[in-house]
Motif scaffolding. Structure first.
Motif, PDB file in Angstrom:
ATOM      1  N   ILE A 162       0.793  -1.215   0.012  1.00  0.00           N
ATOM      2  CA  ILE A 162      -0.041  -0.107   0.098  1.00  0.00           C
ATOM      3  C   ILE A 162       0.781   1.354   0.025  1.00  0.00           C
ATOM      4  O   ILE A 162       0.767   2.206  -0.653  1.00  0.00           O
ATOM      5  CB  ILE A 162      -0.956  -0.090   1.365  1.00  0.00           C
ATOM      6  N   VAL A 163       1.883   1.152   0.789  1.00  0.00           N
ATOM      7  CA  VAL A 163       2.918   2.302   0.773  1.00  0.00           C
ATOM      8  C   VAL A 163       3.451   2.555  -0.721  1.00  0.00           C
ATOM      9  O   VAL A 163       3.399   3.711  -1.096  1.00  0.00           O
ATOM     10  CB  VAL A 163       4.108   2.296   1.677  1.00  0.00           C
ATOM     11  N   GLU A 164       3.966   1.563  -1.251  1.00  0.00           N
ATOM     12  CA  GLU A 164       4.603   1.656  -2.623  1.00  0.00           C
ATOM     13  C   GLU A 164       3.584   2.125  -3.597  1.00  0.00           C
ATOM     14  O   GLU A 164       3.682   3.040  -4.397  1.00  0.00           O
ATOM     15  CB  GLU A 164       4.968   0.406  -3.172  1.00  0.00           C
ATOM     16  N   PHE A 165       2.134   1.578  -3.537  1.00  0.00           N
ATOM     17  CA  PHE A 165       1.072   2.287  -4.279  1.00  0.00           C
ATOM     18  C   PHE A 165       1.012   3.593  -4.081  1.00  0.00           C
ATOM     19  O   PHE A 165       0.899   4.198  -5.192  1.00  0.00           O
ATOM     20  CB  PHE A 165       0.026   1.558  -4.147  1.00  0.00           C
ATOM     21  N   LEU A 166       0.904   4.232  -2.874  1.00  0.00           N
ATOM     22  CA  LEU A 166       0.486   5.476  -2.672  1.00  0.00           C
ATOM     23  C   LEU A 166       1.806   6.467  -2.956  1.00  0.00           C
ATOM     24  O   LEU A 166       1.581   7.481  -3.770  1.00  0.00           O
ATOM     25  CB  LEU A 166       0.404   5.779  -1.373  1.00  0.00           C
ATOM     26  N   PHE A 167       2.912   5.777  -2.904  1.00  0.00           N
ATOM     27  CA  PHE A 167       4.369   6.735  -3.445  1.00  0.00           C
ATOM     28  C   PHE A 167       4.282   6.621  -4.732  1.00  0.00           C
ATOM     29  O   PHE A 167       4.593   8.039  -5.309  1.00  0.00           O
ATOM     30  CB  PHE A 167       5.410   5.510  -2.902  1.00  0.00           C
ATOM     31  N   LEU A 168       3.589   5.810  -5.549  1.00  0.00           N
ATOM     32  CA  LEU A 168       3.901   5.874  -7.060  1.00  0.00           C
ATOM     33  C   LEU A 168       2.663   6.836  -7.669  1.00  0.00           C
ATOM     34  O   LEU A 168       3.116   7.406  -8.670  1.00  0.00           O
ATOM     35  CB  LEU A 168       3.618   4.661  -7.728  1.00  0.00           C
ATOM     36  N   ILE A 169       1.703   7.210  -6.859  1.00  0.00           N
ATOM     37  CA  ILE A 169       1.019   8.412  -7.477  1.00  0.00           C
ATOM     38  C   ILE A 169       1.746   9.513  -7.701  1.00  0.00           C
ATOM     39  O   ILE A 169       1.608  10.147  -8.722  1.00  0.00           O
ATOM     40  CB  ILE A 169      -0.276   8.553  -6.516  1.00  0.00           C
ATOM     41  N   PRO A 170       2.170  10.457  -6.514  1.00  0.00           N
ATOM     42  CA  PRO A 170       2.907  11.655  -6.808  1.00  0.00           C
ATOM     43  C   PRO A 170       3.928  11.526  -7.839  1.00  0.00           C
ATOM     44  O   PRO A 170       4.195  12.227  -8.760  1.00  0.00           O
ATOM     45  CB  PRO A 170       3.104  12.365  -5.691  1.00  0.00           C
ATOM     46  N   VAL A 171       4.792  10.499  -7.511  1.00  0.00           N
ATOM     47  CA  VAL A 171       5.982  10.125  -8.476  1.00  0.00           C
ATOM     48  C   VAL A 171       5.738  10.064 -10.005  1.00  0.00           C
ATOM     49  O   VAL A 171       6.120  10.731 -10.609  1.00  0.00           O
ATOM     50  CB  VAL A 171       6.618   8.823  -8.096  1.00  0.00           C
ATOM     51  N   THR A 172       4.510   9.403 -10.444  1.00  0.00           N
ATOM     52  CA  THR A 172       4.039   9.214 -11.553  1.00  0.00           C
ATOM     53  C   THR A 172       3.454  10.596 -12.269  1.00  0.00           C
ATOM     54  O   THR A 172       4.033  10.927 -13.159  1.00  0.00           O
ATOM     55  CB  THR A 172       2.905   8.335 -11.713  1.00  0.00           C
ATOM     56  N   LEU A 173       2.779  11.302 -11.362  1.00  0.00           N
ATOM     57  CA  LEU A 173       2.190  12.614 -11.715  1.00  0.00           C
ATOM     58  C   LEU A 173       3.322  13.696 -12.082  1.00  0.00           C
ATOM     59  O   LEU A 173       3.247  14.428 -12.833  1.00  0.00           O
ATOM     60  CB  LEU A 173       1.232  12.933 -11.125  1.00  0.00           C
ATOM     61  N   VAL A 174       4.271  13.636 -11.248  1.00  0.00           N
ATOM     62  CA  VAL A 174       5.316  14.622 -11.278  1.00  0.00           C
ATOM     63  C   VAL A 174       6.306  14.418 -12.329  1.00  0.00           C
ATOM     64  O   VAL A 174       6.864  15.230 -13.163  1.00  0.00           O
ATOM     65  CB  VAL A 174       5.898  14.756  -9.716  1.00  0.00           C
ATOM     66  N   PHE A 175       6.789  13.193 -12.410  1.00  0.00           N
ATOM     67  CA  PHE A 175       8.004  12.914 -13.313  1.00  0.00           C
ATOM     68  C   PHE A 175       7.544  12.220 -14.983  1.00  0.00           C
ATOM     69  O   PHE A 175       8.415  12.303 -15.606  1.00  0.00           O
ATOM     70  CB  PHE A 175       8.890  11.764 -12.667  1.00  0.00           C
ATOM     71  N   HIS A 176       6.232  12.020 -14.903  1.00  0.00           N
ATOM     72  CA  HIS A 176       5.929  11.307 -16.051  1.00  0.00           C
ATOM     73  C   HIS A 176       4.830  11.955 -16.776  1.00  0.00           C
ATOM     74  O   HIS A 176       4.063  11.176 -17.250  1.00  0.00           O
ATOM     75  CB  HIS A 176       5.814   9.744 -16.009  1.00  0.00           C
ATOM     76  N   HIS A 177       4.383  13.124 -16.685  1.00  0.00           N
ATOM     77  CA  HIS A 177       3.608  13.908 -17.360  1.00  0.00           C
ATOM     78  C   HIS A 177       3.652  13.976 -18.732  1.00  0.00           C
ATOM     79  O   HIS A 177       3.922  15.032 -19.311  1.00  0.00           O
ATOM     80  CB  HIS A 177       3.270  15.063 -16.556  1.00  0.00           C
ATOM     81  N   PHE A 178       3.173  12.894 -19.719  1.00  0.00           N
ATOM     82  CA  PHE A 178       3.601  12.972 -20.935  1.00  0.00           C
ATOM     83  C   PHE A 178       2.541  13.914 -21.794  1.00  0.00           C
ATOM     84  O   PHE A 178       2.918  14.274 -22.832  1.00  0.00           O
ATOM     85  CB  PHE A 178       3.215  11.488 -21.478  1.00  0.00           C
ATOM     86  N   TRP A 179       1.450  14.344 -21.120  1.00  0.00           N
ATOM     87  CA  TRP A 179       0.586  15.390 -21.740  1.00  0.00           C
ATOM     88  C   TRP A 179       1.185  16.514 -21.737  1.00  0.00           C
ATOM     89  O   TRP A 179       0.505  17.645 -22.129  1.00  0.00           O
ATOM     90  CB  TRP A 179      -0.681  15.164 -20.958  1.00  0.00           C
ATOM     91  N   ASP A 180       2.455  16.933 -21.029  1.00  0.00           N
ATOM     92  CA  ASP A 180       2.923  18.240 -21.042  1.00  0.00           C
ATOM     93  C   ASP A 180       4.320  18.126 -21.333  1.00  0.00           C
ATOM     94  O   ASP A 180       5.179  19.112 -20.582  1.00  0.00           O
ATOM     95  CB  ASP A 180       2.552  18.619 -19.521  1.00  0.00           C
ATOM     96  N   VAL A 181       4.800  17.476 -22.109  1.00  0.00           N
ATOM     97  CA  VAL A 181       6.306  17.248 -22.453  1.00  0.00           C
ATOM     98  C   VAL A 181       6.454  17.614 -24.101  1.00  0.00           C
ATOM     99  O   VAL A 181       5.680  17.518 -24.646  1.00  0.00           O
ATOM    100  CB  VAL A 181       7.037  16.083 -21.977  1.00  0.00           C
ATOM    101  N   PRO A 182       7.578  17.928 -24.370  1.00  0.00           N
ATOM    102  CA  PRO A 182       7.893  17.957 -25.972  1.00  0.00           C
ATOM    103  C   PRO A 182       7.442  16.788 -26.683  1.00  0.00           C
ATOM    104  O   PRO A 182       7.699  15.604 -26.138  1.00  0.00           O
ATOM    105  CB  PRO A 182       9.423  18.297 -25.965  1.00  0.00           C
TER     106      PRO A 182
END
Length: 140
Positions: A80-100
């Protein structure tokens, strides 16, 4: 017809699955330890505050959590900790909709990889670590 290896009660399946899920966290955590300064700089360049606090916490979640999952120790909580950890990590570092455009496909792949790992963590939290785990030995 059920093959013995596909039976969910087969202890090796859960063990191998846990190790495979844990491997990405262990390798990533070790990479952050080995390149601490570079990782801190990368986190700061992404706009993260308090990198001096967040980086050690990240290493603890990735490396420590990965090892705990691999051994099957406190598995449901750590998943559960890993699941919750991945939410902000994914949104902050892999925002494919807002990159070149040149980066969009790779970021989308990394985004979806994290989403898939999140699914694996939910399954692990639900199903537990299996019989070849520290948790199973403690609960005997």
């Amino acid at each position: 017809m059920k093959l013995p290896i596909t039976d969910p009660a087969h202890p090796a399946i859960a063990l191998v699955g846990r190790i495979l899920l844990a491997l990405i966290f262990i390798v990533s955590g070790l990479g952050k330890v080995m390149n601490y300064g570079g990782t801190a700089g990368y986190m700061a360049s992404a706009g993260l505050p308090m990198v001096g606090l967040l980086l050690p916490l990240t290493i603890a979640v990735e490396l420590g959590g990965g090892l705990l999952i691999a051994f099957g120790m406190f598995t449901r909580i750590v998943a559960i900790v890993e699941f919750l950890f991945l939410i902000p990590v994914t949104l902050v570092f892999h925002h494919f909709w807002d990159v070149p455009a040149a980066q969009a496909m790779m970021q989308q792949i990394n985004f979806l990889k994290n989403v898939a790992i999140m699914g694996g963590m939910l399954l692990l939290a639900f199903a537990g670590p299996g019989s070849l785990s520290v948790d199973a030995r403690r609960n005997r």
